[in-house]
Structure formats: C-alpha cells, structure tokens
Scaffold this active site. Structure first.
Site, PDB file in Angstrom:
ATOM      1  N   ASN A 146       0.856  -1.187   0.000  1.00  0.00           N
ATOM      2  CA  ASN A 146       0.000   0.000   0.000  1.00  0.00           C
ATOM      3  C   ASN A 146       0.893   1.239   0.000  1.00  0.00           C
ATOM      4  O   ASN A 146       1.447   1.604   1.030  1.00  0.00           O
ATOM      5  CB  ASN A 146      -0.885  -0.040   1.259  1.00  0.00           C
ATOM      6  CG  ASN A 146      -1.741   1.206   1.403  1.00  0.00           C
ATOM      7  OD1 ASN A 146      -1.830   2.031   0.487  1.00  0.00           O
ATOM      8  ND2 ASN A 146      -2.381   1.332   2.560  1.00  0.00           N
ATOM      9  N   LYS A 180       0.093   4.229  -0.326  1.00  0.00           N
ATOM     10  CA  LYS A 180      -0.595   5.397   0.255  1.00  0.00           C
ATOM     11  C   LYS A 180      -0.387   6.625  -0.633  1.00  0.00           C
ATOM     12  O   LYS A 180      -0.285   6.490  -1.853  1.00  0.00           O
ATOM     13  CB  LYS A 180      -0.126   5.628   1.700  1.00  0.00           C
ATOM     14  CG  LYS A 180      -0.243   4.366   2.540  1.00  0.00           C
ATOM     15  CD  LYS A 180      -0.118   4.613   4.015  1.00  0.00           C
ATOM     16  CE  LYS A 180      -0.144   3.291   4.762  1.00  0.00           C
ATOM     17  NZ  LYS A 180      -0.119   3.456   6.208  1.00  0.00           N
ATOM     18  N   HIS A 190      -9.615   1.001   5.035  1.00  0.00           N
ATOM     19  CA  HIS A 190      -8.336   1.173   5.733  1.00  0.00           C
ATOM     20  C   HIS A 190      -8.567   2.067   6.953  1.00  0.00           C
ATOM     21  O   HIS A 190      -9.385   2.996   6.916  1.00  0.00           O
ATOM     22  CB  HIS A 190      -7.307   1.799   4.794  1.00  0.00           C
ATOM     23  CG  HIS A 190      -5.928   1.766   5.340  1.00  0.00           C
ATOM     24  ND1 HIS A 190      -5.484   2.681   6.273  1.00  0.00           N
ATOM     25  CD2 HIS A 190      -4.887   0.917   5.121  1.00  0.00           C
ATOM     26  CE1 HIS A 190      -4.225   2.383   6.593  1.00  0.00           C
ATOM     27  NE2 HIS A 190      -3.846   1.329   5.908  1.00  0.00           N
ATOM     28  N   GLU A 244      -5.436  -5.278  10.664  1.00  0.00           N
ATOM     29  CA  GLU A 244      -4.423  -4.247  10.869  1.00  0.00           C
ATOM     30  C   GLU A 244      -4.693  -3.529  12.188  1.00  0.00           C
ATOM     31  O   GLU A 244      -5.512  -2.601  12.241  1.00  0.00           O
ATOM     32  CB  GLU A 244      -4.482  -3.231   9.724  1.00  0.00           C
ATOM     33  CG  GLU A 244      -4.215  -3.821   8.362  1.00  0.00           C
ATOM     34  CD  GLU A 244      -3.618  -2.784   7.419  1.00  0.00           C
ATOM     35  OE1 GLU A 244      -2.518  -3.033   6.909  1.00  0.00           O
ATOM     36  OE2 GLU A 244      -4.241  -1.730   7.213  1.00  0.00           O
ATOM     37  N   GLY A 281       2.293   2.095  10.823  1.00  0.00           N
ATOM     38  CA  GLY A 281       3.199   3.230  10.660  1.00  0.00           C
ATOM     39  C   GLY A 281       3.914   3.628  11.933  1.00  0.00           C
ATOM     40  O   GLY A 281       4.521   4.696  12.002  1.00  0.00           O
ATOM     41  N   SER A 292       3.364  -2.369  10.377  1.00  0.00           N
ATOM     42  CA  SER A 292       4.825  -2.357  10.548  1.00  0.00           C
ATOM     43  C   SER A 292       5.474  -3.693  10.202  1.00  0.00           C
ATOM     44  O   SER A 292       6.465  -4.081  10.827  1.00  0.00           O
ATOM     45  CB  SER A 292       5.198  -1.902  11.961  1.00  0.00           C
ATOM     46  OG  SER A 292       4.724  -0.581  12.185  1.00  0.00           O
TER      47      SER A 292
HETATM   48  C1  PEP Z   1      -0.935   0.008   6.288  1.00  0.00           C
HETATM   49  O1  PEP Z   1      -1.142   1.206   6.375  1.00  0.00           O
HETATM   50  O2  PEP Z   1      -1.746  -0.733   5.708  1.00  0.00           O
HETATM   51  C2  PEP Z   1       0.278  -0.516   6.908  1.00  0.00           C
HETATM   52  C3  PEP Z   1       0.321  -1.772   7.234  1.00  0.00           C
HETATM   53  O3  PEP Z   1       1.289   0.396   7.125  1.00  0.00           O
HETATM   54  P1  PEP Z   1       2.732   0.106   7.785  1.00  0.00           P
HETATM   55  O4  PEP Z   1       3.247  -1.164   7.165  1.00  0.00           O
HETATM   56  O5  PEP Z   1       3.543   1.299   7.410  1.00  0.00           O
HETATM   57  O6  PEP Z   1       2.502  -0.040   9.237  1.00  0.00           O
END
Ligand code: PEP
Length: 249
Positions: free
Chosen positions: A9, A11, A94, A166, A172, A211
């Site tokens: 992703n 973003k 999300h 998630e 993040g 993460s």
């Molecule tokens: C996300 O936003 O879907 C995500 C998993 O971000 P990160 O890997 O940066 O935590």
C-alpha cells in the site's frame, strides 16, 4: 491450501520519477514467487503502473473507491473505472479512511458491495485502536467490523474477498503485533467465520498489516492463520518489499 499474498500500500507517496523507480525496481527483482504480489499505487499512477507490470505476475490494486458507479460525484473514482484500467483488487476500509475520512462501517459495507458488483476483490481492513485493545474489546470491535459486511452481503461474499487485520496501533508506528498477538486475532476471525460457513473460513485469506518488514515478515506469515501481509512503509523500498514477498513464498 490458501495462496499467500503480499500487497504493498503505497498510500499518498511518490511522484512520477519515484513511482517509475519503485515499480521498475520491484519488477526487476521479482523473479516469481508462490505468493501473490500486489501493488497499490495512488489513483493517478494506476495506468502507468498497469502498463509497467503488464505481462508479469504482479497484480494491481487501488487504495479506495466510490460506492457509486457513475455520475455527479466530484472527485470520486468508481469501480468500473478501476476495472477499466486493470485493477483486480481494491483496499477498502483502511483505518486511515475510517479515522480521517469518516468512513463508518456502513460506508465501508457500501463500498464492499460496489467492489464485488464490479468484480474487484476487496482487501477489506479491520482492526482495533490502542484504546480498544487496552479496554480489552479487540474481539468485539473486529466482530462488529466483520458483521457490517457479512450482514449486508452474506458470508458467501467472503469467497471473493481478502481480509486484512491491521491493529491501528501498529500501523506506521514501527510497533508490530507479536506473532502470537496477531495469530490470536487471526484465529478469532477465522473461527467467527467458520461459525457461519466452514468452507469459506478455510479458504479465506487473512493478511496481517502493521509495521511488517523484512525482519519480522517470515515469523508473522508462518503463523497458521496469517496468509500474508498488507505492507505500508516497507513497500516503498523495492528491496524491502521483495524481501517480504520472498519471506511469504
Ligand atoms: C498500512 O497502512 O496498511 C500498513 C500496514 O502500514 P505500515 O506497514 O507502514 O505499518
């Protein structure tokens, strides 16, 4: 046997040059994997990325979509448009959309229905905030988020969808759920769905997101109910994203 999946992703990151470099790096280093690899660029770069990955096994996903197909919805992008330019998947619900753009369970369910109607596979995100985890209501939150789509579209609809667990506190932040923490919620999700339809539960892919990186991916994805990852930050570096794909397959 569920095929593992790793989706990046991106973003709201990248400009023309950066996106070119990233997708070309991923394509050059991708030498096949038993895991399905998916990239999710910002809307404006979807056609370019679609052209770059044409003929490869890498799949394309959008990060969001409108719940309406056509008409006076200024600034929105529809399911038919995403299909038209080659998307197979679309990330929905999300936590950033839930938290920053007011996407309720009802809006999420409406987008989920629109994606399925347009033969797009939703990567439907669910997850608890830190406060919710501390209040010990993680499972209740996850159950509510799943019920929103199952009540509206039926459990059979999950045959054409992917779920992404998630935990919001892990997105993040560099704070990954431990493999045990993640597995416990993934098992809860699969058991909940098994209570409605055992076959759907067995075949449903449930990704972990939060993460995930090359150092922790293998252990997370080795958990029995974790079928891959939805990757944010680490998907912006071709080498890291490729390492996670390789860890999955
Ligand atoms: C996300 O936003 O879907 C995500 C998993 O971000 P990160 O890997 O940066 O935590």
């Amino acid at each position: 046997m569920r095929q593992k999946m790793v989706a990046g992703n991106w973003k709201m990151n990248g400009t023309t040059n950066g996106v070119h470099e990233l997708i070309r790096g991923i394509k050059a280093g991708f030498n096949g994997s038993s895991a399905e690899a998916v990239v999710c660029p910002p809307f404006v770069y979807l056609p370019f990325v679609a052209a770059e990955i044409a003929g490869s096994a890498i799949k394309l996903s959008a990060q969001n979509m409108c719940d309406q197909d056509v008409g006076a919805f200024t600034g929105e992008i529809s399911g038919p448009m995403l299909k038209d330019i080659g998307c197979e998947y679309v990330i929905l619900a999300h936590s950033e959309r839930r938290a920053m753009y007011g996407e309720t369970d009802e809006v999420a369910a409406s987008k989920y229905a629109a994606a399925l109607k347009n033969n797009l596979i939703p990567i439907f995100c669910i997850g608890e905030t830190l406060e919710e985890r501390e209040q010990d209501i993680t499972e209740a939150v996850i159950a509510r988020q799943i019920d929103a789509i199952v009540d509206a579209e039926g459990v059979a609809s999950l045959a054409n969808a992917v779920l992404a667990y998630e935990p919001v506190w892990a997105i993040g932040t560099g704070k990954t759920a431990t493999p045990d923490q993640a597995q416990s919620v993934h098992a809860f999700i699969r058991n909940k769905i098994a209570g409605l339809d055992g076959g759907i539960a067995e075949s449903l892919r449930i990704l972990y997101g939060g993460s995930m990186n090359p150092a922790n991916a293998a252990e997370l994805i080795a958990q029995p109910d974790i079928d891959g990852g939805l990757i944010g930050g680490a998907s912006l570096k071709a080498d890291d994203f490729l390492a996670i794909i390789n860890a999955a397959g």
